[in-house]
Design a protein around this motif. Sequence first.
Motif, PDB file in Angstrom:
ATOM      1  N   VAL A 100       0.802  -1.316  -0.029  1.00 18.82           N
ATOM      2  CA  VAL A 100       0.032  -0.028  -0.043  1.00 18.82           C
ATOM      3  C   VAL A 100       0.862   1.284  -0.070  1.00 18.82           C
ATOM      4  N   TYR A 101       0.980   1.980  -1.269  1.00 12.21           N
ATOM      5  CA  TYR A 101       1.232   3.445  -0.906  1.00 12.21           C
ATOM      6  C   TYR A 101       0.441   4.165  -1.894  1.00 12.21           C
ATOM      7  N   SER A 102       0.295   5.424  -1.373  1.00 14.16           N
ATOM      8  CA  SER A 102      -0.732   6.309  -1.865  1.00 14.16           C
ATOM      9  C   SER A 102      -1.589   5.901  -3.072  1.00 14.16           C
ATOM     10  N   ALA A 105      -2.138   8.581  -5.656  1.00 12.70           N
ATOM     11  CA  ALA A 105      -1.275   8.961  -6.890  1.00 12.70           C
ATOM     12  C   ALA A 105      -1.639   8.213  -8.152  1.00 12.70           C
ATOM     13  N   VAL A 106      -2.018   6.840  -8.156  1.00 11.61           N
ATOM     14  CA  VAL A 106      -2.085   6.244  -9.327  1.00 11.61           C
ATOM     15  C   VAL A 106      -3.422   6.292  -9.766  1.00 11.61           C
ATOM     16  N   ALA A 107      -4.481   6.547  -9.090  1.00  4.17           N
ATOM     17  CA  ALA A 107      -5.859   6.674  -9.432  1.00  4.17           C
ATOM     18  C   ALA A 107      -6.027   8.084 -10.216  1.00  4.17           C
ATOM     19  N   GLY A 152     -11.053  -4.394 -12.019  1.00  2.88           N
ATOM     20  CA  GLY A 152     -10.284  -4.360 -10.715  1.00  2.88           C
ATOM     21  C   GLY A 152     -10.511  -3.367  -9.584  1.00  2.88           C
ATOM     22  N   THR A 153     -11.426  -3.931  -8.643  1.00  7.18           N
ATOM     23  CA  THR A 153     -11.830  -2.760  -7.709  1.00  7.18           C
ATOM     24  C   THR A 153     -10.972  -3.120  -6.519  1.00  7.18           C
ATOM     25  N   GLY A 154      -9.677  -3.154  -6.391  1.00  8.15           N
ATOM     26  CA  GLY A 154      -8.779  -3.032  -5.401  1.00  8.15           C
ATOM     27  C   GLY A 154      -8.516  -1.860  -4.907  1.00  8.15           C
ATOM     28  N   PRO A 176     -13.147 -10.441  -9.918  1.00 13.39           N
ATOM     29  CA  PRO A 176     -13.657 -11.863  -9.532  1.00 13.39           C
ATOM     30  C   PRO A 176     -14.003 -12.007  -7.667  1.00 13.39           C
ATOM     31  N   PHE A 177     -13.493 -10.914  -7.022  1.00  9.03           N
ATOM     32  CA  PHE A 177     -13.709 -10.620  -5.711  1.00  9.03           C
ATOM     33  C   PHE A 177     -14.428  -9.452  -5.381  1.00  9.03           C
ATOM     34  N   PRO A 178     -15.811  -9.288  -5.917  1.00  6.53           N
ATOM     35  CA  PRO A 178     -16.333  -8.141  -5.695  1.00  6.53           C
ATOM     36  C   PRO A 178     -16.596  -7.594  -4.361  1.00  6.53           C
ATOM     37  N   LEU A 205      -8.083  -0.039 -16.459  1.00  4.07           N
ATOM     38  CA  LEU A 205      -7.620  -1.332 -15.890  1.00  4.07           C
ATOM     39  C   LEU A 205      -6.728  -1.073 -14.367  1.00  4.07           C
ATOM     40  N   HIS A 206      -7.383  -1.700 -13.582  1.00  2.37           N
ATOM     41  CA  HIS A 206      -6.728  -1.596 -12.400  1.00  2.37           C
ATOM     42  C   HIS A 206      -6.528  -3.255 -11.653  1.00  2.37           C
ATOM     43  N   VAL A 207      -5.999  -3.799 -12.403  1.00  2.00           N
ATOM     44  CA  VAL A 207      -5.751  -5.393 -11.876  1.00  2.00           C
ATOM     45  C   VAL A 207      -4.227  -5.642 -12.090  1.00  2.00           C
ATOM     46  N   PRO A 208      -3.866  -6.624 -11.220  1.00  2.00           N
ATOM     47  CA  PRO A 208      -2.486  -7.162 -11.244  1.00  2.00           C
ATOM     48  C   PRO A 208      -2.073  -8.091 -12.667  1.00  2.00           C
ATOM     49  N   GLU A 212      -3.628 -14.932 -15.450  1.00  2.00           N
ATOM     50  CA  GLU A 212      -5.044 -14.861 -16.163  1.00  2.00           C
ATOM     51  C   GLU A 212      -5.379 -13.514 -16.622  1.00  2.00           C
ATOM     52  N   THR A 213      -4.756 -12.492 -16.188  1.00  2.00           N
ATOM     53  CA  THR A 213      -4.887 -11.077 -16.756  1.00  2.00           C
ATOM     54  C   THR A 213      -4.135 -10.873 -17.996  1.00  2.00           C
ATOM     55  N   HIS A 214      -2.926 -11.586 -18.319  1.00  2.00           N
ATOM     56  CA  HIS A 214      -2.172 -11.225 -19.527  1.00  2.00           C
ATOM     57  C   HIS A 214      -3.011 -11.178 -20.594  1.00  2.00           C
ATOM     58  N   ASN A 233      -4.891   2.581 -19.385  1.00  2.00           N
ATOM     59  CA  ASN A 233      -4.161   1.368 -18.445  1.00  2.00           C
ATOM     60  C   ASN A 233      -3.032   2.158 -17.802  1.00  2.00           C
ATOM     61  N   VAL A 234      -2.855   2.082 -16.363  1.00  2.00           N
ATOM     62  CA  VAL A 234      -1.843   2.427 -15.604  1.00  2.00           C
ATOM     63  C   VAL A 234      -1.592   1.401 -14.854  1.00  2.00           C
ATOM     64  N   SER A 235      -1.953   0.197 -15.293  1.00  2.00           N
ATOM     65  CA  SER A 235      -1.556  -0.971 -14.291  1.00  2.00           C
ATOM     66  C   SER A 235      -0.108  -1.806 -14.906  1.00  2.00           C
TER      67      SER A 235
HETATM   68  P1  NAD Z   1      -4.925  -4.444  -5.430  1.00  2.00           P
HETATM   69  O1  NAD Z   1      -4.474  -5.839  -5.208  1.00  2.00           O
HETATM   70  O2  NAD Z   1      -5.384  -3.743  -4.308  1.00  2.00           O
HETATM   71  O3  NAD Z   1      -6.251  -4.759  -6.392  1.00  2.00           O
HETATM   72  C1  NAD Z   1      -6.190  -5.581  -7.794  1.00  2.00           C
HETATM   73  C2  NAD Z   1      -7.953  -5.989  -7.666  1.00  2.00           C
HETATM   74  O4  NAD Z   1      -7.773  -6.803  -8.968  1.00  2.00           O
HETATM   75  C3  NAD Z   1      -8.173  -6.926  -6.686  1.00  2.00           C
HETATM   76  O5  NAD Z   1      -9.302  -6.801  -6.104  1.00  2.00           O
HETATM   77  C4  NAD Z   1      -8.246  -8.349  -7.607  1.00  2.00           C
HETATM   78  O6  NAD Z   1      -9.365  -9.044  -6.955  1.00  2.00           O
HETATM   79  C5  NAD Z   1      -8.677  -7.762  -8.676  1.00  2.00           C
HETATM   80  N1  NAD Z   1      -8.319  -8.822 -10.114  1.00  2.00           N
HETATM   81  C6  NAD Z   1      -7.621  -9.760 -10.030  1.00  2.00           C
HETATM   82  N2  NAD Z   1      -7.857 -10.275 -11.401  1.00  2.00           N
HETATM   83  C7  NAD Z   1      -8.670  -9.484 -11.946  1.00  2.00           C
HETATM   84  C8  NAD Z   1      -9.450  -9.863 -13.300  1.00  2.00           C
HETATM   85  N3  NAD Z   1      -9.030 -10.896 -13.923  1.00  2.00           N
HETATM   86  N4  NAD Z   1     -10.365  -8.854 -13.501  1.00  2.00           N
HETATM   87  C9  NAD Z   1     -10.695  -7.960 -12.869  1.00  2.00           C
HETATM   88  N5  NAD Z   1     -10.116  -7.753 -11.520  1.00  2.00           N
HETATM   89  C10 NAD Z   1      -9.340  -8.629 -11.291  1.00  2.00           C
HETATM   90  O7  NAD Z   1      -3.961  -3.670  -6.350  1.00  2.00           O
HETATM   91  P2  NAD Z   1      -3.753  -2.196  -6.459  1.00  2.00           P
HETATM   92  O8  NAD Z   1      -3.017  -1.509  -5.324  1.00  2.00           O
HETATM   93  O9  NAD Z   1      -5.388  -1.572  -6.656  1.00  2.00           O
HETATM   94  O10 NAD Z   1      -2.946  -2.200  -7.805  1.00  2.00           O
HETATM   95  C11 NAD Z   1      -3.397  -2.515  -8.977  1.00  2.00           C
HETATM   96  C12 NAD Z   1      -2.059  -2.726  -9.979  1.00  2.00           C
HETATM   97  O11 NAD Z   1      -1.767  -1.500 -10.248  1.00  2.00           O
HETATM   98  C13 NAD Z   1      -0.892  -3.371  -9.398  1.00  2.00           C
HETATM   99  O12 NAD Z   1      -0.884  -4.808  -9.559  1.00  2.00           O
HETATM  100  C14 NAD Z   1       0.104  -2.841 -10.196  1.00  2.00           C
HETATM  101  O13 NAD Z   1       0.469  -3.550 -11.397  1.00  2.00           O
HETATM  102  C15 NAD Z   1      -0.413  -1.426 -10.797  1.00  2.00           C
HETATM  103  N6  NAD Z   1       0.287  -0.195 -10.315  1.00  2.00           N
HETATM  104  C16 NAD Z   1       0.848   0.674 -11.341  1.00  2.00           C
HETATM  105  C17 NAD Z   1       1.438   1.668 -10.650  1.00  2.00           C
HETATM  106  C18 NAD Z   1       2.124   2.691 -11.604  1.00  2.00           C
HETATM  107  O14 NAD Z   1       2.898   3.578 -11.158  1.00  2.00           O
HETATM  108  N7  NAD Z   1       1.749   2.553 -12.958  1.00  2.00           N
HETATM  109  C19 NAD Z   1       1.681   1.949  -9.354  1.00  2.00           C
HETATM  110  C20 NAD Z   1       1.252   0.951  -8.377  1.00  2.00           C
HETATM  111  C21 NAD Z   1       0.359   0.079  -8.795  1.00  2.00           C
END
Ligand code: NAD
Length: 333
Positions: A100-102, A105-107, A152-154, A176-178, A205-208, A212-214, A233-235
């Motif tokens: 966890v870090y801000s 910042a990313v959003a 991705g609603t992390g 997948p984990f709402p 896009l906010h998924v790791p 599966e997500t490739h 896409n910032v992920s």
């Molecule tokens: P997080 O783990 O809090 O949330 C990720 C969410 O994605 C989870 O809720 C998970 O259930 C969901 N998920 C997994 N597979 C999925 C799928 N197939 N479809 C939909 N949702 C799915 O992570 P976070 O802190 O929100 O960060 C998300 C990603 O952002 C990180 O994995 C990283 O790759 C990226 N990131 C990028 C930067 C940047 O500087 N550009 C910085 C930080 C993080």
Amino acid sequence: MILAAVYDTKPYDREHLLPAADGHAVQWRFLEFRLTQATAATARGAQAVCAFVNDQLDRPCLEALAAEGIRLVALRCTGFNNLDVAAAKDLHLAVTRVAVYSPHAVAEHAVALLLALNRRIHRAYNRVRELNFSLHGLVGCDLHGRTAGIFGTGKIGRIMAQILRGFGMRVLAYDPFPNSSWAAATGVEYTDASSLVGLSDVVSLHVPLTPETHHLIRRETLDLMKPGAILINVSRGALIDTAALIEALKRGTLGGVGLDVYEEEEGIFFEDLSGQVLQDDELARLLTFPNVLITAHQAFLTREALADIAHTTVANLDALAQGTPFVEGSVLA
Ligand code: NAD
């Protein structure tokens, strides 16, 4: 005293890591190149390495680090797709990340890309500097009343959704984990992935990055997108099939694409290549589209996020020195 070799160090890393270690039994060895199997011997004498998103922590690299006596790999990022977790466990290497870090910042950077693309700010900026004050081709749309789809609603995706709700957008989400209670409280509607893509004017896009997500966004997904839709896409770059994205952009149906990450960014992003010939033809092609806006993996780059990253990293190095537990939620192996 713990000595940590810090790879791919940039000036802003030093600025935050140095003060964070004040008063702690932590010393840094700053190295400007990336960590790979070939460079792992430079960790000699250190007890820990501090790595970032484009370091290659595959099994051979981790084996080399273990052979040098490294006990901890402290990632100074959230994503860990560049690290072989199973190999680290086999080698009894501890691995931590900054879970966890801000997330703001990313959003907020994702929102910056979206607003700039929609209102053609990147084009207007260049135009006005040339004393071209014409508005031709700069028409955007009100985001208010439009639909956004969040994959991705992390931590980051939830903040993105909330900001867009604040704009008066309808927000759809797929995960997948709402998180139903959060969705009910914020007025976000969960749906399936295909409906999300088909109904949204903005897809973010906010998924790791996982197997599966490739290529979560590929030809079939792009075909489902609404004409004029904006993709953000910032992920991680490999969430999008770049070749398919270029084909979709050439067809002219996408409204805009905002990328802070790119499939083949390693060795390009974070570097000043302004005096060189760009060898990556797909990136070169992407840069030619007027409706594509690319930043070089800078979504994390706020003072708050850098300070959070430095403090968590130092806390984990302290824990290694004292044999106490690592920061909660940061342990990968
Ligand atoms: P997080 O783990 O809090 O949330 C990720 C969410 O994605 C989870 O809720 C998970 O259930 C969901 N998920 C997994 N597979 C999925 C799928 N197939 N479809 C939909 N949702 C799915 O992570 P976070 O802190 O929100 O960060 C998300 C990603 O952002 C990180 O994995 C990283 O790759 C990226 N990131 C990028 C930067 C940047 O500087 N550009 C910085 C930080 C993080």
